[in-house]
Design a protein around this motif. Structure first.
Motif, PDB file in Angstrom:
ATOM      1  N   GLY A   1       0.797  -1.217   0.000  1.00 38.58           N
ATOM      2  CA  GLY A   1       0.000   0.000   0.000  1.00 38.58           C
ATOM      3  C   GLY A   1       0.830   1.267   0.000  1.00 38.58           C
ATOM      4  N   GLU A   2       2.094   1.145   0.336  1.00 38.55           N
ATOM      5  CA  GLU A   2       2.946   2.334   0.361  1.00 38.55           C
ATOM      6  C   GLU A   2       4.402   1.943   0.107  1.00 38.55           C
ATOM      7  OE1 GLU A   2       3.588   2.455   5.200  1.00 38.55           O
ATOM      8  OE2 GLU A   2       2.261   3.910   4.226  1.00 38.55           O
ATOM      9  N   GLY A   3       5.229   2.986  -0.080  1.00 36.80           N
ATOM     10  CA  GLY A   3       6.658   2.731  -0.286  1.00 36.80           C
ATOM     11  C   GLY A   3       6.967   2.179  -1.667  1.00 36.80           C
ATOM     12  N   VAL A   4       8.116   1.548  -1.779  1.00 39.35           N
ATOM     13  CA  VAL A   4       8.620   1.127  -3.090  1.00 39.35           C
ATOM     14  C   VAL A   4       7.834  -0.044  -3.676  1.00 39.35           C
ATOM     15  CG1 VAL A   4      10.349  -0.546  -2.274  1.00 39.35           C
ATOM     16  CG2 VAL A   4      10.834   0.837  -4.313  1.00 39.35           C
ATOM     17  N   THR A   5       6.975  -0.699  -2.881  1.00 44.21           N
ATOM     18  CA  THR A   5       6.213  -1.840  -3.409  1.00 44.21           C
ATOM     19  C   THR A   5       4.823  -1.436  -3.911  1.00 44.21           C
ATOM     20  OG1 THR A   5       5.368  -2.383  -1.199  1.00 44.21           O
ATOM     21  CG2 THR A   5       7.397  -3.485  -1.898  1.00 44.21           C
ATOM     22  N   LYS A   6       4.511  -0.135  -3.919  1.00 43.96           N
ATOM     23  CA  LYS A   6       3.220   0.319  -4.447  1.00 43.96           C
ATOM     24  C   LYS A   6       3.044  -0.087  -5.915  1.00 43.96           C
ATOM     25  CE  LYS A   6       2.091   4.662  -3.678  1.00 43.96           C
ATOM     26  NZ  LYS A   6       2.218   6.103  -3.384  1.00 43.96           N
ATOM     27  N   SER A   7       1.785  -0.214  -6.333  1.00 42.33           N
ATOM     28  CA  SER A   7       1.545  -0.650  -7.713  1.00 42.33           C
ATOM     29  C   SER A   7       1.628   0.508  -8.702  1.00 42.33           C
ATOM     30  CB  SER A   7       0.177  -1.323  -7.820  1.00 42.33           C
ATOM     31  OG  SER A   7      -0.820  -0.390  -7.474  1.00 42.33           O
ATOM     32  N   ALA A   8       1.564   1.753  -8.206  1.00 40.76           N
ATOM     33  CA  ALA A   8       1.665   2.917  -9.102  1.00 40.76           C
ATOM     34  C   ALA A   8       2.511   3.992  -8.432  1.00 40.76           C
ATOM     35  CB  ALA A   8       0.285   3.451  -9.424  1.00 40.76           C
TER      36      ALA A   8
ATOM     37  N   LYS B   1       8.105  19.578  -1.930  1.00 42.21           N
ATOM     38  CA  LYS B   1       7.471  20.301  -3.035  1.00 42.21           C
ATOM     39  C   LYS B   1       6.290  19.535  -3.609  1.00 42.21           C
ATOM     40  CE  LYS B   1      11.929  22.277  -4.296  1.00 42.21           C
ATOM     41  NZ  LYS B   1      12.935  22.388  -5.337  1.00 42.21           N
ATOM     42  N   ARG B   2       5.473  19.039  -2.750  1.00 40.50           N
ATOM     43  CA  ARG B   2       4.388  18.169  -3.200  1.00 40.50           C
ATOM     44  C   ARG B   2       3.420  18.851  -4.159  1.00 40.50           C
ATOM     45  NH1 ARG B   2       3.173  13.470   0.851  1.00 40.50           N
ATOM     46  NH2 ARG B   2       5.320  13.034   1.341  1.00 40.50           N
ATOM     47  N   GLU B   3       2.941  20.043  -3.785  1.00 38.62           N
ATOM     48  CA  GLU B   3       1.941  20.694  -4.629  1.00 38.62           C
ATOM     49  C   GLU B   3       2.508  21.031  -6.001  1.00 38.62           C
ATOM     50  OE1 GLU B   3       2.595  21.610  -1.486  1.00 38.62           O
ATOM     51  OE2 GLU B   3       0.875  20.545  -0.683  1.00 38.62           O
ATOM     52  N   LYS B   4       3.708  21.545  -5.978  1.00 41.50           N
ATOM     53  CA  LYS B   4       4.305  21.982  -7.237  1.00 41.50           C
ATOM     54  C   LYS B   4       4.376  20.844  -8.262  1.00 41.50           C
ATOM     55  CE  LYS B   4       8.418  24.000  -9.263  1.00 41.50           C
ATOM     56  NZ  LYS B   4       9.793  24.383  -9.037  1.00 41.50           N
ATOM     57  N   HIS B   5       4.615  19.649  -7.791  1.00 38.53           N
ATOM     58  CA  HIS B   5       4.825  18.560  -8.734  1.00 38.53           C
ATOM     59  C   HIS B   5       3.572  17.758  -9.029  1.00 38.53           C
ATOM     60  CE1 HIS B   5       8.983  19.505  -8.810  1.00 38.53           C
ATOM     61  NE2 HIS B   5       9.014  19.502  -7.502  1.00 38.53           N
ATOM     62  N   GLY B   6       2.434  18.244  -8.518  1.00 36.85           N
ATOM     63  CA  GLY B   6       1.160  17.664  -8.922  1.00 36.85           C
ATOM     64  C   GLY B   6       0.931  16.258  -8.426  1.00 36.85           C
ATOM     65  N   LYS B   7      -0.146  15.677  -8.937  1.00 34.03           N
ATOM     66  CA  LYS B   7      -0.540  14.363  -8.440  1.00 34.03           C
ATOM     67  C   LYS B   7      -0.642  13.347  -9.570  1.00 34.03           C
ATOM     68  CE  LYS B   7      -2.763  16.171  -4.383  1.00 34.03           C
ATOM     69  NZ  LYS B   7      -3.958  16.476  -3.652  1.00 34.03           N
ATOM     70  N   LYS B   8       0.010  13.616 -10.645  1.00 36.55           N
ATOM     71  CA  LYS B   8      -0.079  12.682 -11.766  1.00 36.55           C
ATOM     72  C   LYS B   8       0.497  11.326 -11.370  1.00 36.55           C
ATOM     73  CE  LYS B   8       2.530  12.513 -15.591  1.00 36.55           C
ATOM     74  NZ  LYS B   8       3.142  12.938 -16.829  1.00 36.55           N
ATOM     75  N   ARG B   9      -0.200  10.286 -11.683  1.00 40.14           N
ATOM     76  CA  ARG B   9       0.280   8.960 -11.323  1.00 40.14           C
ATOM     77  C   ARG B   9       0.682   8.204 -12.571  1.00 40.14           C
ATOM     78  NH1 ARG B   9      -0.826   8.178  -6.180  1.00 40.14           N
ATOM     79  NH2 ARG B   9      -0.210   6.026  -6.261  1.00 40.14           N
ATOM     80  N   GLY B  10       1.730   7.450 -12.466  1.00 41.72           N
ATOM     81  CA  GLY B  10       2.141   6.622 -13.582  1.00 41.72           C
ATOM     82  C   GLY B  10       1.880   5.174 -13.229  1.00 41.72           C
ATOM     83  N   ALA B  11       1.492   4.408 -14.227  1.00 41.90           N
ATOM     84  CA  ALA B  11       1.382   2.968 -13.982  1.00 41.90           C
ATOM     85  C   ALA B  11       2.791   2.500 -13.669  1.00 41.90           C
ATOM     86  CB  ALA B  11       0.848   2.281 -15.218  1.00 41.90           C
ATOM     87  N   CYS B  12       2.970   1.919 -12.531  1.00 40.39           N
ATOM     88  CA  CYS B  12       4.331   1.606 -12.139  1.00 40.39           C
ATOM     89  C   CYS B  12       4.868   0.412 -12.883  1.00 40.39           C
ATOM     90  CB  CYS B  12       4.421   1.346 -10.648  1.00 40.39           C
ATOM     91  SG  CYS B  12       5.941   0.560 -10.227  1.00 40.39           S
ATOM     92  N   CYS B  13       4.406  -0.669 -12.487  1.00 41.39           N
ATOM     93  CA  CYS B  13       5.161  -1.855 -12.857  1.00 41.39           C
ATOM     94  C   CYS B  13       4.218  -3.014 -12.983  1.00 41.39           C
ATOM     95  CB  CYS B  13       6.190  -2.141 -11.785  1.00 41.39           C
ATOM     96  SG  CYS B  13       6.904  -0.643 -11.129  1.00 41.39           S
ATOM     97  N   MET B  14       4.674  -4.010 -13.605  1.00 41.06           N
ATOM     98  CA  MET B  14       3.783  -5.170 -13.730  1.00 41.06           C
ATOM     99  C   MET B  14       4.586  -6.447 -13.797  1.00 41.06           C
ATOM    100  SD  MET B  14       2.626  -4.735 -17.640  1.00 41.06           S
ATOM    101  CE  MET B  14       3.779  -4.777 -18.992  1.00 41.06           C
ATOM    102  N   VAL B  15       3.891  -7.501 -13.456  1.00 39.18           N
ATOM    103  CA  VAL B  15       4.453  -8.839 -13.629  1.00 39.18           C
ATOM    104  C   VAL B  15       3.613  -9.472 -14.714  1.00 39.18           C
ATOM    105  CG1 VAL B  15       4.921 -11.052 -12.558  1.00 39.18           C
ATOM    106  CG2 VAL B  15       5.108  -8.947 -11.219  1.00 39.18           C
ATOM    107  N   ALA B  16       4.193  -9.723 -15.865  1.00 36.77           N
ATOM    108  CA  ALA B  16       3.452 -10.302 -16.968  1.00 36.77           C
ATOM    109  C   ALA B  16       3.859 -11.746 -17.152  1.00 36.77           C
ATOM    110  CB  ALA B  16       3.741  -9.511 -18.237  1.00 36.77           C
ATOM    111  N   GLY B  17       2.926 -12.524 -17.618  1.00 37.40           N
ATOM    112  CA  GLY B  17       3.254 -13.925 -17.883  1.00 37.40           C
ATOM    113  C   GLY B  17       2.163 -14.845 -17.409  1.00 37.40           C
ATOM    114  N   ASP B  18       2.505 -16.101 -17.192  1.00 34.74           N
ATOM    115  CA  ASP B  18       1.489 -17.077 -16.788  1.00 34.74           C
ATOM    116  C   ASP B  18       1.089 -16.882 -15.335  1.00 34.74           C
ATOM    117  OD1 ASP B  18       3.729 -17.851 -15.502  1.00 34.74           O
ATOM    118  OD2 ASP B  18       3.780 -19.867 -16.267  1.00 34.74           O
ATOM    119  N   ASP B  19       0.034 -17.568 -14.906  1.00 29.39           N
ATOM    120  CA  ASP B  19      -0.423 -17.466 -13.528  1.00 29.39           C
ATOM    121  C   ASP B  19      -0.035 -18.687 -12.721  1.00 29.39           C
ATOM    122  OD1 ASP B  19      -3.218 -15.774 -14.725  1.00 29.39           O
ATOM    123  OD2 ASP B  19      -1.688 -14.934 -13.424  1.00 29.39           O
TER     124      ASP B  19
END
Ligand SMILES: [Zn+2]
Length: 229
Positions: free
Chosen positions: A188-195, A211-229
């Motif tokens: 839910g937080e830190g470097v293991t967040k999904s975005a 400088k939180r306000e200055k840099h806005g709240k744009k979120r990027g899709a972080c990371c994914m694990v792709a492949g079989d389940d």
């Protein structure tokens, strides 16, 4: 004539006692000390840049990686703090490493100023094949530049290099935790967040934190694990 005999030193007796104690300990533990040592092969992280990077970029990236991989959260998630970092272009044929993880820097990792855009893809990814998350980490430099570009306008070149190194290291450590833990889930937080947003990418950057306000709240899709389940 008085003959002086040298006084007998007690040191050899003490050394002998210590050797005996060590031998008793080794027998009693069945050589656990030696096994614990040999059971932990050293990890080597080899970073391949698809596009040539300047020396300063390598220095910034490896410096940020050293910091990020030794953070409490990363080490708690199984990342070895004594990992050796190697440049892919410095790997010689026949190199033998005990345990390796490869990082592929996709696209151009030069941070340039650019207008805001909508995030399109993941910042990084790993693949899961037959249930195993493979030790190959991909970092999407193009997407990182899109996210950080709007903030780069007033930055010097060295600051851009530093910021980009920090962001790349953050994504590498996120993916590395997937590999080390073999867990595709996110926290839910830190470097293991999904975005990640810009603040997350530069979480270790002291001059960015206030400088939180200055840099806005744009979120990027972080990371994914792709492949079989
Ligand atoms: Zn992830």
């Amino acid at each position: 004539m008085r003959v002086a005999f040298p006084r007998r030193s007690r040191r050899p007796e003490i050394v002998g006692l210590l050797v005996w104690l060590v031998m008793v300990l080794l027998v009693a533990t069945g050589g656990q000390f030696a096994r614990a040592d040999s059971a932990a092969p050293r990890t080597t992280l080899i970073v391949y840049a698809k596009r040539k990077m300047r020396e300063e970029q390598w220095t910034a990236l490896f410096g940020s990686l050293q910091t990020a991989m030794r953070a409490k959260e990363a080490m708690g998630a199984g990342i070895p703090g004594d990992t050796q970092l190697l440049r892919g272009d410095a790997v010689v044929p026949g190199l033998v490493v005990e345990n390796s993880i490869a990082v592929y820097l996709e696209g151009d990792c030069n941070l340039i100023a650019r207008p805001k855009t909508t995030p399109r893809g993941a910042l990084g990814w790993v693949l899961r094949v037959h249930g195993t998350i493979e030790p190959f980490i991909h970092v999407n430099c193009g997407e990182l530049v899109e996210m950080l570009g709007p903030n780069a306008l007033g930055m010097s070149e060295s600051r851009r290099t530093e910021v980009m190194g920090e962001a790349m290291a953050h994504v590498v450590v996120h993916e590395w935790i997937h590999v080390a833990s073999q867990n595709p889930g996110h926290g839910g937080e830190g470097v293991t967040k999904s975005a990640f947003d810009v603040r997350d990418l530069l979480a270790e950057d002291a001059s960015f934190n206030g400088k939180r306000e200055k840099h806005g709240k744009k979120r990027g899709a972080c990371c994914m694990v792709a492949g079989d389940d």
